[in-house]
Design an enzyme around this catalytic site. Structure first.
Site, PDB file in Angstrom:
ATOM      1  N   HIS A 143       4.111   1.657   2.348  1.00 46.66           N
ATOM      2  CA  HIS A 143       5.238   0.884   2.074  1.00 46.66           C
ATOM      3  C   HIS A 143       5.908   1.700   0.877  1.00 46.66           C
ATOM      4  CE1 HIS A 143       2.578  -2.523   3.174  1.00 46.66           C
ATOM      5  NE2 HIS A 143       3.515  -2.673   4.141  1.00 46.66           N
ATOM      6  N   LYS A 159      -2.685   4.994  11.535  1.00 47.13           N
ATOM      7  CA  LYS A 159      -1.478   4.539  10.653  1.00 47.13           C
ATOM      8  C   LYS A 159      -2.278   3.685   9.540  1.00 47.13           C
ATOM      9  CE  LYS A 159       2.321   1.422  10.319  1.00 47.13           C
ATOM     10  NZ  LYS A 159       2.652   0.085  10.367  1.00 47.13           N
ATOM     11  N   HIS A 183       0.918  -1.188  -0.032  1.00 46.45           N
ATOM     12  CA  HIS A 183       0.165  -0.156  -0.230  1.00 46.45           C
ATOM     13  C   HIS A 183       0.948   1.369   0.094  1.00 46.45           C
ATOM     14  CE1 HIS A 183       0.974   0.243   4.199  1.00 46.45           C
ATOM     15  NE2 HIS A 183       0.207  -0.579   4.413  1.00 46.45           N
ATOM     16  N   LYS A 226      -3.578  -2.317   5.669  1.00 46.44           N
ATOM     17  CA  LYS A 226      -4.337  -3.309   5.175  1.00 46.44           C
ATOM     18  C   LYS A 226      -5.243  -3.849   6.018  1.00 46.44           C
ATOM     19  CE  LYS A 226      -4.037  -3.662   0.442  1.00 46.44           C
ATOM     20  NZ  LYS A 226      -3.559  -4.808  -0.498  1.00 46.44           N
ATOM     21  N   CYS A 235      -2.204  -5.892  20.799  1.00 45.26           N
ATOM     22  CA  CYS A 235      -1.160  -5.135  20.457  1.00 45.26           C
ATOM     23  C   CYS A 235      -1.455  -3.843  20.183  1.00 45.26           C
ATOM     24  CB  CYS A 235      -0.780  -5.794  19.202  1.00 45.26           C
ATOM     25  SG  CYS A 235       0.758  -4.653  18.586  1.00 45.26           S
ATOM     26  N   CYS A 253       3.031 -10.893  19.181  1.00 46.62           N
ATOM     27  CA  CYS A 253       1.957 -10.181  18.324  1.00 46.62           C
ATOM     28  C   CYS A 253       2.506 -10.661  16.906  1.00 46.62           C
ATOM     29  CB  CYS A 253       1.997  -8.753  18.172  1.00 46.62           C
ATOM     30  SG  CYS A 253       1.135  -8.075  16.768  1.00 46.62           S
ATOM     31  N   HIS A 299      -1.535  -3.138  16.475  1.00 48.11           N
ATOM     32  CA  HIS A 299      -2.257  -3.876  15.490  1.00 48.11           C
ATOM     33  C   HIS A 299      -3.849  -4.141  16.133  1.00 48.11           C
ATOM     34  CE1 HIS A 299       1.434  -5.169  13.661  1.00 48.11           C
ATOM     35  NE2 HIS A 299       0.833  -5.139  12.516  1.00 48.11           N
ATOM     36  N   CYS A 338       3.332  -8.047  14.418  1.00 49.23           N
ATOM     37  CA  CYS A 338       4.806  -7.384  14.607  1.00 49.23           C
ATOM     38  C   CYS A 338       5.886  -8.285  14.499  1.00 49.23           C
ATOM     39  CB  CYS A 338       4.986  -6.720  15.751  1.00 49.23           C
ATOM     40  SG  CYS A 338       3.572  -5.339  16.080  1.00 49.23           S
TER      41      CYS A 338
HETATM   42  N1  MSP Z   1       9.753  -6.983   7.445  1.00 49.12           N
HETATM   43  C1  MSP Z   1       9.551  -5.903   8.530  1.00 49.12           C
HETATM   44  C2  MSP Z   1      10.818  -5.066   8.362  1.00 49.12           C
HETATM   45  C3  MSP Z   1      12.289  -5.843   8.302  1.00 49.12           C
HETATM   46  S1  MSP Z   1      13.288  -5.064   7.900  1.00 49.12           S
HETATM   47  C4  MSP Z   1      14.753  -6.253   8.406  1.00 49.12           C
HETATM   48  C5  MSP Z   1       8.369  -5.241   8.149  1.00 49.12           C
HETATM   49  N2  MSP Z   1       7.807  -5.029   7.136  1.00 49.12           N
HETATM   50  S2  MSP Z   1       6.332  -4.233   6.820  1.00 49.12           S
HETATM   51  O1  MSP Z   1       6.132  -4.777   5.574  1.00 49.12           O
HETATM   52  O2  MSP Z   1       5.338  -4.368   7.740  1.00 49.12           O
HETATM   53  O3  MSP Z   1       6.879  -2.635   6.763  1.00 49.12           O
HETATM   54  C6  MSP Z   1       7.785  -2.235   5.936  1.00 49.12           C
HETATM   55  C7  MSP Z   1       8.079  -0.778   6.091  1.00 49.12           C
HETATM   56  O4  MSP Z   1       6.644  -0.126   5.605  1.00 49.12           O
HETATM   57  C8  MSP Z   1       8.182  -0.293   7.612  1.00 49.12           C
HETATM   58  O5  MSP Z   1       9.132   0.807   7.540  1.00 49.12           O
HETATM   59  C9  MSP Z   1       6.867   0.276   7.878  1.00 49.12           C
HETATM   60  O6  MSP Z   1       7.193   1.431   8.715  1.00 49.12           O
HETATM   61  C10 MSP Z   1       6.356   0.900   6.788  1.00 49.12           C
HETATM   62  N3  MSP Z   1       5.013   1.179   6.485  1.00 49.12           N
HETATM   63  C11 MSP Z   1       4.143   0.575   6.792  1.00 49.12           C
HETATM   64  N4  MSP Z   1       2.707   1.185   6.954  1.00 49.12           N
HETATM   65  C12 MSP Z   1       3.170   2.340   7.025  1.00 49.12           C
HETATM   66  C13 MSP Z   1       2.483   3.608   7.016  1.00 49.12           C
HETATM   67  N5  MSP Z   1       1.189   3.657   7.031  1.00 49.12           N
HETATM   68  N6  MSP Z   1       3.058   4.680   6.908  1.00 49.12           N
HETATM   69  C14 MSP Z   1       4.325   4.689   6.440  1.00 49.12           C
HETATM   70  N7  MSP Z   1       5.209   3.800   6.611  1.00 49.12           N
HETATM   71  C15 MSP Z   1       4.587   2.529   6.764  1.00 49.12           C
HETATM   72  O7  MSP Z   1       7.996  -4.250   9.054  1.00 49.12           O
END
Ligand code: MSP
Length: 528
Positions: free
Chosen positions: A24, A305, A21, A308, A155, A130, A158, A133
């Protein structure tokens, strides 16, 4: 020649349980802007991104969809995560998957070393976990559930129930690194950025560090612990190591020496993993800690935040299909202070698109090029020496100052401030054209030298803007670069030394220009 500065930049690796989304995509774009800037500055840049594919979260999703976890991961990587990089124009040098053999082998070597050196022991463990997380939660992030989860512990991130896990695990003696970590934050105040993130990390470590459970036995979707194959590696311990396994740890010492240490861009939700656990792991292995860990804020939708799992997710192509990748990149980098939370809204995106990209920058470019075509047969006019007027000098000096300040801001990870500095030049050039009125000068043959000087100044301004904006809006900057005729005389835009973008007079008089298509066409947004 000064030695090229090494610059290794990473994004977090993304969980493949679902498609990306815009949260990311935000992380990816920010890192990409930094990487493109440094690359264009001539730094020895390496930009790594990838996917995090082990652990319970992925296993459960795959099982729920009736496929094996590796098959699920392959599907998501090919259909969603790699295509995202094209959708938003990401210029990564490498893409690591935690199921790559290079990664699995590197993780096993790293673990074995820690085990051999006495940093790992076996123990019993019981705590609230969790799966969202993939973390045993600290007390501060355990809250009482509401609604359907009333009476349960959930959590804080979440809002989903936590699971009580009780297992025999291997532990990493992380508590032994507490003092060294505190000394690191003290000696290198910019190790964790921004300052608010640093303070949070310091306070967390000061409370006392516990040892970290690094293995699991209740499922097998993970990298086996090399000395005990009845355990798989804890997914975060596995995932963090991607930054070194992708750059030659355990396989290519020369490459590793060239790339490491890294600059990590992470969301604030995963700051602790990167600023506490990760440096402790590196210290234990006798490796250098990262250069910087920068935590950005969250994209909020409706004050929460965006995610999905909470059904607030917006797919990146919902934006790029209408506005294009440049507008996506520009909007999120400009509208949100990097390091703080920011709210997304379609109205704000449309308003900035129209005012800043279409009317501010796009119009300026098309006007100046159209006047060069009309009054000077489509070549860069010659400004006669010594005829510079105060207004021209002001533009020249501003370009120099803007380029210098933008570079300083990028160095400090302040992307929004770098763009704001560059936009001073967009606004000043618009004001300059408005005041100098080349169309009036053109009516008087005696004013021809002045007309040439004004359009020369405006054209050089566009040349500087194309170079400075290329990391942010690469598609539009490249179109402008070609239309300016710069490609033919100065070479590819990506090769232009960005730290010299403010030096005047790089685009020679007489350069033949081309037609410029509208950079940011008008968009009817009623449907959104
Ligand atoms: N797999 C772990 C990271 C491992 S790094 C060794 C993870 N993955 S994630 O897919 O959940 O998130 C990846 C990144 O996307 C994180 O930096 C997270 O902060 C970012 N974001 C996910 N949702 C977000 C928002 N709504 N806003 C900004 N960034 C967000 O965590």
């Amino acid at each position: 020649m000064p030695e090229r500065q090494q610059f290794f930049l990473t994004t977090p690796i993304f969980y493949v349980n679902d498609a990306p989304h815009i949260g990311h995509a935000y992380t990816e774009v920010a890192a990409d802007v930094l990487a493109r800037w440094h690359r264009q500055a001539g730094d020895d840049t390496w930009f790594l991104t990838g996917t995090d594919e082990h652990g319970q979260k992925i296993l459960r999703t795959a099982t729920a969809n009736g496929v094996a976890p590796k098959e699920w991961a392959d599907r998501l990587v090919e259909s969603a995560w790699k295509p995202l990089l094209d959708t938003i124009d990401i210029s990564n040098d490498d893409f690591i998957r935690t199921t790559d053999a290079r990664h699995e082998e590197g993780v096993a070597k790293f673990l074995q070393k820690l085990y051999d050196d006495g940093h790992v022991y076996a123990g019993e463990f019981e705590a609230l976990y969790c799966v969202g997380c993939e973390e045993f939660k600290p007390k501060s992030e355990i809250v009482d559930g509401e609604g359907a989860f009333e009476g349960e512990k959930v959590c804080a991130i979440h809002s989903k129930p936590l699971e009580l896990l009780q297992e025999k695990n291997y532990f990493f003696k992380m508590s032994a690194f507490q003092d060294r970590l505190l000394a690191l934050y003290e000696e290198r105040p910019d190790f964790v950025q921004p300052a608010s993130a640093r303070n949070e990390v310091v306070a967390f470590v000061q409370q006392g560090l516990e040892d970290l459970s690094i293995s699991r036995t209740s499922f097998d979707w993970g990298i086996p612990i090399p000395w005990d194959s009845s355990h798989v590696t804890y997914v975060w311990f596995d995932a963090l190591l991607n930054y070194v396994t992708a750059t030659g740890y355990g396989s290519n010492a020369e490459e590793f020496a060239r790339r490491w240490p890294a600059n990590h861009i992470v969301g604030k939700d995963i700051l602790r993993f990167h600023a506490v656990i990760w440096p402790a792991m590196l210290m234990a292995a006798g490796l250098e800690v990262p250069e910087h860990v920068f935590a950005h804020g969250w994209l909020l939708v409706g004050g929460e935040k965006m995610s999905k799992s909470k059904l607030t997710g917006i797919a990146p192509n919902e934006i790029t299909d209408t506005f294009g990748s440049d507008a996506f990149r520009y909007y999120f980098m400009r509208a949100i202070s990097f390091g703080h939370d920011g709210s997304f809204s379609w109205e704000d995106l449309s308003a900035r698109y129209q005012a800043e990209l279409a009317n501010g920058f796009g119009n300026l470019a098309s006007r100046v090029l159209a006047m060069n075509a009309k009054y000077f047969d489509g070549v860069v006019p010659e400004a006669s020496a010594g005829a510079e007027q105060p207004a021209d000098i002001a533009i020249r000096e501003l370009a120099e100052s803007v380029a210098r300040r933008a570079d300083e801001k990028i160095d400090a990870f302040a992307i929004h401030e770098a763009i704001a500095a560059i936009w001073e030049l967009v606004d000043a050039l618009n004001g300059y054209v408005q005041e100098q009125q080349p169309w009036s000068l053109a009516k008087d043959p005696e004013q021809r030298p002045r007309l040439a000087a004004v359009l020369y100044t405006a054209t050089e301004g566009l040349r500087a803007l194309a170079e400075l904006l290329s990391p942010v809006i690469p598609v539009a900057a490249a179109k402008l670069w070609t239309a300016l005729g710069a490609e033919a005389v100065l070479g590819a835009l990506a090769d232009q030394p960005i730290r010299e973008a403010g030096s005047w007079g790089r685009l020679p008089a007489g350069t033949a220009q081309q037609r410029l298509d509208v950079l940011f066409p008008r968009i009817e947004t009623e449907s959104k």
